[in-house]
Design an enzyme around this catalytic site. Sequence first.
Site, PDB file in Angstrom:
ATOM      1  N   PRO A 115       0.913  -1.238   0.038  1.00 54.27           N
ATOM      2  CA  PRO A 115       0.032   0.067  -0.009  1.00 54.27           C
ATOM      3  C   PRO A 115       0.923   1.351  -0.054  1.00 54.27           C
ATOM      4  O   PRO A 115       1.868   1.297   0.716  1.00 54.27           O
ATOM      5  CB  PRO A 115      -0.762  -0.004   1.168  1.00 54.27           C
ATOM      6  N   ASP A 172      14.742   3.295   5.360  1.00 52.50           N
ATOM      7  CA  ASP A 172      13.461   2.480   4.348  1.00 52.50           C
ATOM      8  C   ASP A 172      14.612   1.887   3.602  1.00 52.50           C
ATOM      9  O   ASP A 172      14.654   0.305   3.259  1.00 52.50           O
ATOM     10  CB  ASP A 172      12.751   3.252   3.791  1.00 52.50           C
TER      11      ASP A 172
END
Length: 318
Positions: free
Chosen positions: A101, A152
Amino acid sequence: MPAITATAPGKIILFGEHAVVYGQPAIAVPVNQVKARAIISPGIGQPRGSIYLQAPDIDLEDNLEDIPQDHPLVIVIKEVLQETGIDQPPAMIIRITSTIPVAAGLGSGAAVSVAIIRALSEYLGVLLSDERVSNLAFEVEKIHHGTPSGIDNSVITYQQPIYFSRGDVPRSPQMEIMRVKKPFTLVIGDSGIPSPTAKTVGDVRKAWQGNKTAYQGLFQQIGRIAENARTAINTGNNDLLGPLMNANQELLEKMGVSSPELARLIHAALEAGAQGAKLSGGGRGGNMIALASPEIAQQIASSLSEAGAVRTIITEVE
Ligand code: PMV
């Protein structure tokens, strides 16, 4: 030339989001249940240098040169071409799909970048080290985030739990791949509210500028929580993790990055027997995580759905 496929997992931040931007350590783990995928196939009959991009999830399909050149997908492709020194590659079609998502704290932007970097460099016959892959993805993170810590791109490149700090300026990230002594189970609940990380990171920056002493204190407390969690994970003291998650959540609330929807999901998880719960990532929307014993993970996931989660994922950290 055969088609080349590369995938990259999603990720969640277990401890230390936001504080990591200010030099504190944080812990992130891959989430293999969701993935970004890049498939590169030959552009048969097309002239050398032609690159056709298909990204159906974002309704994008066009020749690379006809897409705005500041688009993150264009930038990542150009970066790889520059890195490999090949400016007229064989004609190709790059297809990008993802089940991660978007704007939910699951690292979708970094995963798409890593999948493209891996597939394209392999297609061009150039082997890039993990460090190079991560650094190239970091350059694109700067466009998504503004001032990313680099956590990340690191966890998604290495696909293992990491203990990370961004280091001093100029950036010199310190990263340790963690050995998880005793696996543990997380339930991830998506509030369904998109929350771009750049916005929450920018808001925290403004708040920090307005009250540096208070925010520095919050960042340091979060840093200590991440350090304690690292010891707990390395030594298999998993009982400590739940309380540390709750303490981290309290500090994130003080920082102003939680939201009524996230608080509702966190409360529902704790009521259903989770040992700890917190938001994960930028906050305000996106995902929360709960630590669960494997026997009740499904029950917690159901409680999260009842409390409004639009998606739940059960993942094992090992
Ligand atoms: O929303 P995410 O998971 O991409 O989170 C980013 C984590 C932050 O610490 C808020 C920002 C960063 O760059 O580390």
